[in-house]
Scaffold this motif. Sequence first.
Motif, short mmCIF file in Angstrom:
data_model
loop_
_atom_site.label_atom_id
_atom_site.label_comp_id
_atom_site.label_asym_id
_atom_site.label_seq_id
_atom_site.Cartn_x
_atom_site.Cartn_y
_atom_site.Cartn_z
N HIS A 77 58.68 -6.39 -3.86
CA HIS A 77 58.12 -7.73 -3.63
C HIS A 77 57.09 -8.10 -4.71
CE1 HIS A 77 60.14 -7.61 0.23
NE2 HIS A 77 59.84 -8.90 0.37
N ASP A 84 49.54 -9.30 -7.10
CA ASP A 84 50.21 -9.55 -5.83
C ASP A 84 49.75 -8.53 -4.78
OD1 ASP A 84 52.90 -11.18 -4.87
OD2 ASP A 84 52.65 -9.28 -3.83
N HIS A 109 58.06 -11.71 -6.30
CA HIS A 109 57.24 -12.91 -6.11
C HIS A 109 56.99 -13.67 -7.42
CE1 HIS A 109 55.56 -11.44 -1.98
NE2 HIS A 109 56.66 -12.15 -1.84
N LEU A 145 54.17 -3.58 1.92
CA LEU A 145 55.35 -3.80 1.09
C LEU A 145 55.17 -2.96 -0.18
CD1 LEU A 145 55.91 -7.62 1.71
CD2 LEU A 145 57.42 -5.75 2.40
N HIS A 178 62.45 -5.39 3.23
CA HIS A 178 61.26 -5.27 4.08
C HIS A 178 61.22 -3.91 4.76
CE1 HIS A 178 61.14 -9.94 4.52
NE2 HIS A 178 60.61 -9.54 3.38
N ASN A 234 52.65 0.05 -2.36
CA ASN A 234 53.63 0.85 -3.09
C ASN A 234 53.20 2.30 -3.13
OD1 ASN A 234 56.18 0.37 -4.62
ND2 ASN A 234 55.08 1.56 -6.16
N SER A 239 55.97 2.87 2.42
CA SER A 239 54.54 2.64 2.24
C SER A 239 53.75 3.84 2.74
CB SER A 239 54.12 1.39 3.03
OG SER A 239 52.71 1.30 3.09
N SER A 297 51.28 -7.17 -2.51
CA SER A 297 52.31 -6.17 -2.20
C SER A 297 52.08 -4.86 -2.93
CB SER A 297 53.70 -6.71 -2.54
OG SER A 297 53.99 -7.89 -1.84
N PHE A 353 56.65 -4.61 8.14
CA PHE A 353 55.90 -4.60 6.90
C PHE A 353 54.41 -4.90 7.08
CE2 PHE A 353 57.66 -9.06 5.87
CZ PHE A 353 56.45 -9.73 5.91
N ASN A 364 64.95 -9.65 -4.67
CA ASN A 364 64.59 -8.34 -4.12
C ASN A 364 65.73 -7.35 -4.31
OD1 ASN A 364 62.04 -9.03 -3.18
ND2 ASN A 364 62.73 -9.49 -1.11
N GLU A 410 60.72 -0.96 2.09
CA GLU A 410 59.36 -0.88 1.55
C GLU A 410 58.36 -0.47 2.63
OE1 GLU A 410 58.61 -2.78 -2.37
OE2 GLU A 410 58.83 -4.55 -1.10
#
Length: 381
Positions: A268, A358, A272, A264, A204, A364, A211, A360, A260, A286, A207
């Motif tokens: 993730h 997802d 997921h 994320l 967490h 990225n 971000s 997340s 986060f 992870n 990421e």
Amino acid sequence: MNLVGNWSYPTAMRFGAGRISEIADACAAAGISKPLLVTDKGLADLPITQSTLDLLEAAGLGRAMFSDVDPNPNEKNVEAGLAAYREGGFDGVIAFGGGSGLDLGKTLAFMAGQTRPLWDFEDIGDWWTRADPAGIHPIVAVPTTAGTGSEVGRAGVITNSVTHEKKIIFHPKMLPAVVICDPELTMGMPKFITAGTGLDAFAHCVEAFCSPHYHPMSQGMALEGMRLVKDYLPRAYADGSDLEARAHMMSAAAMGATAFQKGLGAIHALSHPIGAHHHTHHGTTNAVCMPAVLQFNRPAAEGVLTQAAAYLGIDGGFDGFAAYVDTLNDSLGIPKTLTELGVKDPDIDVLVRDALNDPSTGGNPVEMTKENTRALFEACL
């Protein structure tokens, strides 16, 4: 060092060893007079759960528990929990446990007074505004692991058992009213759970820090959260009774989940669908994915991870940080590949599809496409 405190996030957090003794007062502060304690099957009969029920019973709050919660909770668990909740006439939830118990408990409290189906509240656009806020019941959260940080989150992760997709159910009022972070509750965690949950907190933080979105407060929490994991996860893993290490890991978990909000990423996004289809432990998944994702994100994240390495006292900039992650995983018994983790005969097309769907992926630092996401999965396998 004084590891006891009361903080506000805006949720009220009571932090320190032995503070589970305040569970009845926490319910009163949240406005709960008839709580349902929601936990997972593995915790239901353990002393920490039974002693918490003893405290509730002694305070005249009853002794009600729902524990039909799978490791990756799904809509069937939600339906069963709602039936028990409504039949019992409860007015609030004590979400007790790791990520599965916390997420399901929060989701039950959210759905308690809703008339629309669960999937109408997935974290897409403004779907959360479909909910009736008056139908959301209060929550007291009691984490018994140090990883997900769900105790300070405004969402629950629920697996669709038909499509095998992990869905995020979101509403601002899903944030627990009161959190009891008592590190004594985590001292019985086995080593592999200590490792997996601790590395979830680390993921967490990593990421969030990488971000590209703007949130400087989250950036600071992510960096300090990484330091706490670096300094104290090896100690908690080596000696589960190290209360100082357990306490700092609980802080790292809450910090990572708060951080986060910034976003994320690919760790993730991969984890997921793997967990949904292959039922792997989330934090451990992870950890397995992290080394490949670090290299994948290097073109965009080399600078910030060089900064993180300097703060953490790691030599060698980005390469030093990546080498540290490899060494940390090895020291905690983390499998090197998803195959070693138990992922057999994966349908990569489905995994790629679900990863790109997802939420997340939006955090990225490198854009994820069908081609590079497939290559990333193959690197992890």
